[in-house]
Every structure is written in C-alpha cells, then in structure tokens.
Scaffold this active site. Sequence first.
Site, PDB file in Angstrom:
ATOM      1  N   GLY A 122      11.396  -3.935 122.693  1.00 24.73           N
ATOM      2  CA  GLY A 122      10.817  -3.863 121.407  1.00 24.73           C
ATOM      3  C   GLY A 122      11.763  -4.045 120.211  1.00 24.73           C
ATOM      4  O   GLY A 122      12.833  -4.122 120.519  1.00 24.73           O
ATOM      5  N   GLN A 123      11.151  -4.485 119.328  1.00 25.28           N
ATOM      6  CA  GLN A 123      11.955  -5.066 118.064  1.00 25.28           C
ATOM      7  C   GLN A 123      11.653  -3.960 117.046  1.00 25.28           C
ATOM      8  O   GLN A 123      10.406  -3.895 116.467  1.00 25.28           O
ATOM      9  CB  GLN A 123      11.653  -6.326 117.728  1.00 25.28           C
ATOM     10  N   ALA A 125      12.912  -2.148 112.816  1.00 24.76           N
ATOM     11  CA  ALA A 125      13.776  -2.474 111.719  1.00 24.76           C
ATOM     12  C   ALA A 125      15.196  -2.695 111.805  1.00 24.76           C
ATOM     13  O   ALA A 125      15.918  -3.335 111.004  1.00 24.76           O
ATOM     14  CB  ALA A 125      13.304  -1.472 110.742  1.00 24.76           C
ATOM     15  N   PHE A 126      15.763  -1.966 112.773  1.00 28.07           N
ATOM     16  CA  PHE A 126      17.301  -1.933 112.914  1.00 28.07           C
ATOM     17  C   PHE A 126      17.850  -3.322 113.811  1.00 28.07           C
ATOM     18  O   PHE A 126      18.940  -3.537 113.813  1.00 28.07           O
ATOM     19  CB  PHE A 126      17.778  -0.793 113.319  1.00 28.07           C
ATOM     20  N   GLY A 127      16.542  -3.663 114.764  1.00 32.15           N
ATOM     21  CA  GLY A 127      17.132  -4.831 115.598  1.00 32.15           C
ATOM     22  C   GLY A 127      16.482  -4.506 116.936  1.00 32.15           C
ATOM     23  O   GLY A 127      15.735  -3.560 116.746  1.00 32.15           O
ATOM     24  N   PRO A 128      16.742  -5.255 117.967  1.00 32.71           N
ATOM     25  CA  PRO A 128      16.177  -5.218 119.299  1.00 32.71           C
ATOM     26  C   PRO A 128      16.443  -3.676 119.834  1.00 32.71           C
ATOM     27  O   PRO A 128      17.627  -3.388 119.975  1.00 32.71           O
ATOM     28  CB  PRO A 128      16.332  -6.338 120.172  1.00 32.71           C
ATOM     29  N   VAL A 129      15.832  -3.266 120.820  1.00 30.46           N
ATOM     30  CA  VAL A 129      16.188  -2.326 121.779  1.00 30.46           C
ATOM     31  C   VAL A 129      15.846  -2.899 123.322  1.00 30.46           C
ATOM     32  O   VAL A 129      14.646  -3.249 123.519  1.00 30.46           O
ATOM     33  CB  VAL A 129      15.183  -1.061 121.366  1.00 30.46           C
ATOM     34  N   LYS A 143      20.188   0.125 121.490  1.00 33.49           N
ATOM     35  CA  LYS A 143      19.432   0.018 120.036  1.00 33.49           C
ATOM     36  C   LYS A 143      20.777  -0.889 119.674  1.00 33.49           C
ATOM     37  O   LYS A 143      21.885  -0.620 119.062  1.00 33.49           O
ATOM     38  CB  LYS A 143      19.233   0.944 119.380  1.00 33.49           C
ATOM     39  N   ASP A 239      11.276   9.149 108.087  1.00 34.83           N
ATOM     40  CA  ASP A 239      10.543   7.919 108.620  1.00 34.83           C
ATOM     41  C   ASP A 239       9.723   8.344 109.784  1.00 34.83           C
ATOM     42  O   ASP A 239       9.763   8.139 110.892  1.00 34.83           O
ATOM     43  CB  ASP A 239      11.240   6.778 109.075  1.00 34.83           C
TER      44      ASP A 239
HETATM   45  N1  LIG Z   1      14.881   5.809 123.524  1.00 36.79           N
HETATM   46  C1  LIG Z   1      13.867   4.939 123.809  1.00 36.79           C
HETATM   47  N2  LIG Z   1      13.229   5.004 124.905  1.00 36.79           N
HETATM   48  C2  LIG Z   1      12.499   4.047 125.458  1.00 36.79           C
HETATM   49  N3  LIG Z   1      11.935   3.077 124.397  1.00 36.79           N
HETATM   50  C3  LIG Z   1      12.334   3.098 123.372  1.00 36.79           C
HETATM   51  C4  LIG Z   1      13.428   4.054 123.010  1.00 36.79           C
HETATM   52  N4  LIG Z   1      13.804   3.724 121.662  1.00 36.79           N
HETATM   53  C5  LIG Z   1      13.097   2.789 121.268  1.00 36.79           C
HETATM   54  N5  LIG Z   1      12.441   2.450 122.148  1.00 36.79           N
HETATM   55  C6  LIG Z   1      11.060   1.322 121.933  1.00 36.79           C
HETATM   56  O1  LIG Z   1      11.730   0.084 121.352  1.00 36.79           O
HETATM   57  C7  LIG Z   1      10.888  -0.427 120.256  1.00 36.79           C
HETATM   58  C8  LIG Z   1      11.497  -0.689 119.051  1.00 36.79           C
HETATM   59  O2  LIG Z   1      11.835   0.900 118.718  1.00 36.79           O
HETATM   60  P1  LIG Z   1      12.904   1.067 117.110  1.00 36.79           P
HETATM   61  O3  LIG Z   1      12.760   2.632 117.104  1.00 36.79           O
HETATM   62  O4  LIG Z   1      13.818   0.279 117.065  1.00 36.79           O
HETATM   63  O5  LIG Z   1      11.351   0.400 116.158  1.00 36.79           O
HETATM   64  P2  LIG Z   1      10.066   1.028 115.706  1.00 36.79           P
HETATM   65  O6  LIG Z   1      10.112   2.371 115.725  1.00 36.79           O
HETATM   66  O7  LIG Z   1       9.168   0.349 116.718  1.00 36.79           O
HETATM   67  O8  LIG Z   1       9.947   0.423 114.376  1.00 36.79           O
HETATM   68  P3  LIG Z   1      10.793   0.945 113.144  1.00 36.79           P
HETATM   69  O9  LIG Z   1      12.101   0.221 113.437  1.00 36.79           O
HETATM   70  O10 LIG Z   1      10.143  -0.012 112.015  1.00 36.79           O
HETATM   71  O11 LIG Z   1      10.842   2.273 112.702  1.00 36.79           O
HETATM   72  C9  LIG Z   1       9.723   0.312 120.290  1.00 36.79           C
HETATM   73  O12 LIG Z   1       8.697   0.006 121.154  1.00 36.79           O
HETATM   74  C10 LIG Z   1      10.383   1.724 120.851  1.00 36.79           C
HETATM   75  O13 LIG Z   1       9.044   2.462 121.639  1.00 36.79           O
END
Ligand SMILES: Nc1ncnc2c1ncn2[C@@H]1O[C@H](COP(=O)(O)OP(=O)(O)OP(=O)(O)O)[C@@H](O)[C@H]1O
Length: 439
Positions: A122-123, A125-129, A143, A239
């Site tokens: 997923g994407q 606010a900090f970038g793609p994961v 991340k 947050d």
């Molecule tokens: N440790 C993890 N294990 C599995 N999925 C993850 C993990 N960390 C993040 N993700 C997934 O990656 C995507 C992006 O996560 P991220 O935390 O960067 O943004 P967000 O929480 O969706 O939004 P924002 O950055 O605005 O808070 C989301 O779908 C999240 O569920």
Amino acid sequence: MGRMKGVSEGLIIGITVGVVIGVLLAVGILLCLRYRRSQAQIRSSSSRRASTIPIRANGVNACAILSNSTTGQESPREVEDRGASLWLEGPGRKSVISASGIPKYAYKELQKATSNFTTLLGQGAFGPVYKADLSSGETLAVKMLANNSKQGEKEFQTEVLLLGRLHHRNLVNLVGYCAEKGQHMLLYAYMPNGSLASHLYGENIAPLRWDLRVNIALDVAKGLEYLHDGAVPPVVHRDIKSPNILLDQSMHARVADFGLSREEMVTRNGANIRGTYGYLDPEYVSSRSFTKKSDVYSYGVLLFEMIAGRNPQQGLMEYVELAAINADGKTGWEEIADSRLEGAFDVEELNDMAAVAYRCVSRVSRKRPAMRDAVQALMRVVKHNQSRKHHNRRLPAGRTDDESVDLEASEVQSSLSGHQRQESYNLLGPKLCNAYPVS
Ligand SMILES: Nc1ncnc2c1ncn2[C@@H]1O[C@H](COP(=O)(O)OP(=O)(O)OP(=O)(O)O)[C@@H](O)[C@H]1O
C-alpha cells in the site's frame, strides 16, 4: 682464615642466587597477575557490550553468530571505520548491527526480497510499503520513505535510533533499516492480517467478531500506554486511526506508525495541523498543543469506530453525539452497534466499552482518562468477555466453533437481565441507522 673466607664466599653466592630466584619469582607472579586481570577486563567489557547492544536478528531475540566477514553490499573497511558496527550472519542473513543495535540491511538484499520493489502492500503518507520475503525465510514490511522528504541523513539516523528503542508486543516494532543509494527505508515486522480498517470496512472480509473487537481495544490501549508511560522519553503517537492498527497472525493488534516525524497538513482555513481529520482532538485544533490526551481523544474515536463500524471521516462522531442524547454516557449505547455484528455482542460489554470511549472524547482534555486507566477499564471488559466465553464453552457435543459464537451471543443476550436492552437496540437502532445511513 682460609676456611672462613671460603664459607663467607659460599654464603654470598647462596644469598645472591636466592635473591635472583626471588626476584625472578616475584616478576613471574606479577606478570601472571597482570595477565589474569587483563583477561578479566576483556571478559567484563565484552559482556558489557553484549548487554548494551541488543543483538536482535530481525526483531526476534535470537542468538546470533557475530563475525567480521562481509556478506553484503558494504565493505568491511566501511564497517570498521565507523568502529561501532558488527556484521550479523546466519543462514541467509545479511545485515549489520549498527551502533544503535538495529540491524542495517543491504539495498541489494531488499531489492531481491521485494522482487525489485514490486510487492506493494500500500501507499502511505510517507511513501510506499512493500512486502519483503528474505532468504532467511522471514517476512518484513519495508517502508520506503519518500525521496522528497526534507529529512537528512542525520535526522534519519536519529529517527532510527529513537524508534529502535521502542519495543512492545502491541507495537509494530522496527526491526531494521536501510540507508543506501539515496534511499531511506524502515523495516517492520510483517502483519499478515492487515489493518483494523480493512476488517471494519473491507467488502470481501468477514465482519469482525465482537470478542475480537474487545481484545483489539485492549491491545491498542496497552500499546499506547507503553508509548505514554513506558517509553523514555514518552512518545505521543499523533495519528491513532484504524488504518494504523495492524493485526498479527493471531489477530492481536499492534499500533503502527509511531515516532515518525510527520509533515503538517494545511487545513481549509490555512492552519497547519498534524494528524487525520475525524480523529483530531478539538482542543489541539484550537490550542495547537498536542499532548498525550490528544492521543486519548483519537483512541476514544477509534473505540466508537469499532462499536459502530462507521468511519470517523464520514460522520461517526455526529452519530455518537446523537446517540448520547439517549444514552446517559454509560448505558444505552447498544443503539449505535455495528449492524454487521447482527446483534452478536454483549450489551453490558458494549456499554462499558462505549463509556470508556465517551470519557476519552471529552472536549476538555483534563476530563479524559490517562491511557493506563483506559487499560484497566478495558481489562475488565475483556475479563467479562472471557468468563462469558468460558461459560458458553460447555456446549452440546457436535457444535462447530461458528455455531458456538452465534449461540454464545444469543445465550448471553437472553440470559442476563442487562441484556434485555438488546430489544431497545432493535427498536432504536434502525431509527438512528436511517438518520445516518452507512455510506
Ligand atoms: N508492518 C506491516 N505489515 C503489513 N502491512 C503493512 C505494514 N505496515 C504498513 N502496511 C500496509 O501498507 C500500507 C501503507 O501503510 P502506511 O502505514 O505507510 O500508510 P497508511 O497508514 O495507510 O496511511 P498514512 O501514511 O496516511 O497513515 C497500508 O495498507 C498498511 O496496511
């Protein structure tokens, strides 16, 4: 005379030999003592180092083999020059323990583990994961911090250091990082069951059972309590929201995205605010000072979100305010229960959880509980839930687990006097549901 001379010469020779042997012995003993002391010093300094540098292999307290050999992208010279890093090797492991004790991963290894950064989760606010399958068999979430971030190398290292010292079973712990090729990446334990938001709103996913909601509420409270009262210095999350609550393989909840330096967002009236609309403490919005109690407010919103199954960005709190007219703050909350639960919840537990939530969202921050008080209150709800489950486990033979959940709900709701309020839910619920249709 001649005999006397012979005797004294013999005496002198004897004394001289004795003195020489004595001196030699003393020097020998001294050397021996110094050698033993230096050995003891080496032993104590290495055990001190072992206790101050937490050697973790990808977040798991693992016994690691340390060596000076190189197996990754960085050269041994580079590592030695910094003087404070140790290579961590193991089957398929190619990371290095940095001075902070957090494993540093090679870009090439992550590139391979993410199939050249194509396994997008997923994407944010900090970038793609990305999902990373390492050759060691471990799975991580990578991340990749956006390149346009104003964060410099030093700030990134500071952030890694700060994040690396936060460890709790209800946090998505940082297990490594990578700073290479102008990229900054943070590595976290992979959470296979996705986010709480996906379970509340996902279309192809079964509705989250009531007992799981109760457990998740307590898990999140414990994670936040640790950040507020256990971490030194304390950490304010800033947050808390359902997409930032992730679920591990056993459906235990863990708080994600803590401790990251956040960019401010500009609101419609031009004010700079950090956080997410719908979860924002109104006192923070007016005073601009974010405190632990602002996290408590967001946590209260999250509890109501789990109770009602409604998105805070789509009028959840207005819905709650409307229900609060009928509820006295402590009872009568069953009318906002998530329709996807189909009545399979315990009214007493729901009211207790909502009562905590209502205190958390008090407009005056002083009136909100501390997270440790919320933990205590939620523990009572979980305890009640578990003893109810235990009671209902004595089921007729041949029933399946799913049936037991249904039975549990219907049994409890019909057997306890407090649960007669379920009927008022059936009467009042649709009324409110029509006023605020689920979008
Ligand atoms: N440790 C993890 N294990 C599995 N999925 C993850 C993990 N960390 C993040 N993700 C997934 O990656 C995507 C992006 O996560 P991220 O935390 O960067 O943004 P967000 O929480 O969706 O939004 P924002 O950055 O605005 O808070 C989301 O779908 C999240 O569920």
